[in-house]
Design a protein around this motif. Structure first.
Motif, PDB file in Angstrom:
ATOM      1  N   ALA A  57      63.455   0.270  29.574  1.00  0.00           N
ATOM      2  CA  ALA A  57      63.338  -0.655  30.701  1.00  0.00           C
ATOM      3  C   ALA A  57      61.944  -1.272  30.730  1.00  0.00           C
ATOM      4  CB  ALA A  57      63.615   0.087  32.015  1.00  0.00           C
ATOM      5  N   ARG A  58      61.801  -2.294  31.561  1.00  0.00           N
ATOM      6  CA  ARG A  58      60.506  -2.960  31.723  1.00  0.00           C
ATOM      7  C   ARG A  58      59.423  -1.960  32.106  1.00  0.00           C
ATOM      8  NH1 ARG A  58      57.205  -5.364  35.703  1.00  0.00           N
ATOM      9  NH2 ARG A  58      56.318  -7.390  35.080  1.00  0.00           N
ATOM     10  N   GLU A  59      59.771  -1.003  32.988  1.00  0.00           N
ATOM     11  CA  GLU A  59      58.789  -0.031  33.459  1.00  0.00           C
ATOM     12  C   GLU A  59      58.248   0.826  32.314  1.00  0.00           C
ATOM     13  OE1 GLU A  59      60.992  -1.677  36.626  1.00  0.00           O
ATOM     14  OE2 GLU A  59      61.755  -0.601  34.853  1.00  0.00           O
ATOM     15  N   ASP A  60      59.093   1.126  31.329  1.00  0.00           N
ATOM     16  CA  ASP A  60      58.653   1.931  30.192  1.00  0.00           C
ATOM     17  C   ASP A  60      57.629   1.176  29.351  1.00  0.00           C
ATOM     18  OD1 ASP A  60      60.472   4.155  30.684  1.00  0.00           O
ATOM     19  OD2 ASP A  60      62.060   2.777  30.097  1.00  0.00           O
ATOM     20  N   LEU A  61      57.926  -0.081  29.087  1.00  0.00           N
ATOM     21  CA  LEU A  61      57.011  -0.897  28.296  1.00  0.00           C
ATOM     22  C   LEU A  61      55.724  -1.169  29.066  1.00  0.00           C
ATOM     23  CD1 LEU A  61      57.007  -2.118  25.487  1.00  0.00           C
ATOM     24  CD2 LEU A  61      58.005  -4.204  26.431  1.00  0.00           C
ATOM     25  N   LEU A 113      51.812  -0.292  27.882  1.00  0.00           N
ATOM     26  CA  LEU A 113      50.748  -1.280  27.752  1.00  0.00           C
ATOM     27  C   LEU A 113      49.573  -0.985  28.681  1.00  0.00           C
ATOM     28  CD1 LEU A 113      52.829  -4.573  27.427  1.00  0.00           C
ATOM     29  CD2 LEU A 113      51.789  -3.201  25.609  1.00  0.00           C
ATOM     30  N   GLU A 114      49.853  -0.418  29.845  1.00  0.00           N
ATOM     31  CA  GLU A 114      48.783  -0.115  30.796  1.00  0.00           C
ATOM     32  C   GLU A 114      47.985   1.127  30.392  1.00  0.00           C
ATOM     33  OE1 GLU A 114      50.615  -1.997  34.934  1.00  0.00           O
ATOM     34  OE2 GLU A 114      50.907   0.136  34.494  1.00  0.00           O
ATOM     35  N   ILE A 149      47.453  -3.971  23.699  1.00  0.00           N
ATOM     36  CA  ILE A 149      47.023  -5.311  24.110  1.00  0.00           C
ATOM     37  C   ILE A 149      45.748  -5.129  24.927  1.00  0.00           C
ATOM     38  CG2 ILE A 149      47.624  -7.431  25.326  1.00  0.00           C
ATOM     39  CD1 ILE A 149      49.403  -6.809  22.878  1.00  0.00           C
ATOM     40  N   PRO A 150      44.580  -5.419  24.348  1.00  0.00           N
ATOM     41  CA  PRO A 150      43.317  -5.180  25.058  1.00  0.00           C
ATOM     42  C   PRO A 150      43.283  -5.858  26.426  1.00  0.00           C
ATOM     43  CG  PRO A 150      42.896  -5.734  22.760  1.00  0.00           C
ATOM     44  CD  PRO A 150      44.361  -5.974  22.993  1.00  0.00           C
ATOM     45  N   LEU A 209      54.851 -10.869  29.406  1.00  0.00           N
ATOM     46  CA  LEU A 209      55.654  -9.665  29.176  1.00  0.00           C
ATOM     47  C   LEU A 209      57.112  -9.897  29.527  1.00  0.00           C
ATOM     48  CD1 LEU A 209      55.917  -6.672  28.471  1.00  0.00           C
ATOM     49  CD2 LEU A 209      55.318  -6.154  30.857  1.00  0.00           C
ATOM     50  N   ASP A 210      57.368 -10.556  30.642  1.00  0.00           N
ATOM     51  CA  ASP A 210      58.761 -10.804  31.047  1.00  0.00           C
ATOM     52  C   ASP A 210      59.473 -11.726  30.056  1.00  0.00           C
ATOM     53  OD1 ASP A 210      58.620  -9.170  33.252  1.00  0.00           O
ATOM     54  OD2 ASP A 210      57.988 -10.777  34.605  1.00  0.00           O
ATOM     55  N   GLU A 211      58.754 -12.707  29.520  1.00  0.00           N
ATOM     56  CA  GLU A 211      59.337 -13.583  28.497  1.00  0.00           C
ATOM     57  C   GLU A 211      59.638 -12.785  27.225  1.00  0.00           C
ATOM     58  OE1 GLU A 211      56.695 -16.826  27.838  1.00  0.00           O
ATOM     59  OE2 GLU A 211      56.846 -17.592  29.889  1.00  0.00           O
ATOM     60  N   PHE A 212      58.732 -11.888  26.872  1.00  0.00           N
ATOM     61  CA  PHE A 212      58.936 -11.039  25.704  1.00  0.00           C
ATOM     62  C   PHE A 212      60.183 -10.179  25.874  1.00  0.00           C
ATOM     63  CE2 PHE A 212      58.515  -6.856  23.790  1.00  0.00           C
ATOM     64  CZ  PHE A 212      58.268  -7.171  22.463  1.00  0.00           C
TER      65      PHE A 212
END
Length: 248
Positions: free
Chosen positions: A195-199, A203-204, A209-210, A222-225
């Motif tokens: 899910a989005r929350e996992d990704l 990343l956080e 992604i610096p 991120l949402d587009e990805f």
């Protein structure tokens, strides 16, 4: 990231979760090995093991059965604080945890029979110094080709460097430090995040992604990805790793 930013990032993550990503739903297809299984194969019951960049110690604690004494070090006080709490809960009697810089190992020469380092910086010369003759060193690192589609869409990250740069540098340093029987392996596995929350958690809490989230457009990107790479199995990306095994 520069050195100060890097240290601050790892300190913050250490206090938060100590590299424990077990809450993430992710399925990986095509992994070439399990790093700590490879480490366990090199250990004898009488061995002393050094784990460089141990993070929250979760992986090291799971390996406690493989050696007589296991010592995990990390440069981040926050990581070691989390690791100490994990150790206390585990009740493992043969694990020690220390805050220490991998470039200045505070151990006598030849103290360990096995040294491991998973996705953390290390000094090949210092590692060789603290290993006994015939000892093994194993390191798994993240390749520049990791998370290719994420790096491409954000336009920043490790993948902007030529693939193989880090592996070739480490191979050279390991050989210059006097290691023999040097071998290297690679895999490029497919990952599916549930899910989005996992990704988002990934990343956080990693430097993929610096400065993720500090730029206004990051969440929209991120949402587009996710919309582009969502499949029936999950949100698709890749995990590219290399493994170096060497003997002193």
């Amino acid at each position: 990231m520069n050195e100060k930013e890097d240290a601050r990032f790892y300190q913050e993550v250490g206090k938060t979760n100590g590299w424990d990503f077990s809450r993430i739903t992710c399925v990986t297809e095509g992994e070439g090995w399990d790093f700590y299984e490879e480490v366990a194969r090199k250990c004898r019951p009488s061995d002393l093991l050094l784990d460089i960049g141990t993070g929250g110690g979760e992986k090291l604690l799971a390996l406690a059965h493989a050696a007589l004494l296991l010592v995990g070090i990390d440069r981040s006080p926050g990581m070691i604080e989390t690791a100490q709490a994990n150790l206390a809960r585990s009740g493992k009697p043969n694990v020690r945890l220390l805050q220490m810089d991998a470039g200045r190992l505070e151990f006598p020469p030849g103290f360990f029979q096995v040294a491991s380092c998973r996705q953390a910086p290390f000094s090949a010369r210092e590692t060789a110094r603290v290993l006994a003759p015939g000892g093994w060193f194993l390191t798994q690192q993240v390749s520049e080709g990791d998370k290719r589609n994420l790096v491409e869409v954000f336009g920043r990250g490790r993948g902007t460097e030529e693939d193989g740069t880090l592996k070739n540098r480490y191979l050279r340093e390991v050989e210059e430090a006097g290691f023999t029987e040097v071998q290297s392996f690679d895999y490029d596995a497919t990952e599916y995040y549930g899910a989005r929350e996992d990704l988002l958690f990934l990343l956080e809490n990693t430097p993929i992604i610096p400065d993720f989230g500090k730029r206004e457009q990051d969440y929209a990107i991120l949402d587009e990805f996710i919309a582009k790479h969502r499949t029936d199995k999950g949100i698709r990306t890749n995990s590219k790793r290399f493994l170096i095994i060497a003997r002193k």
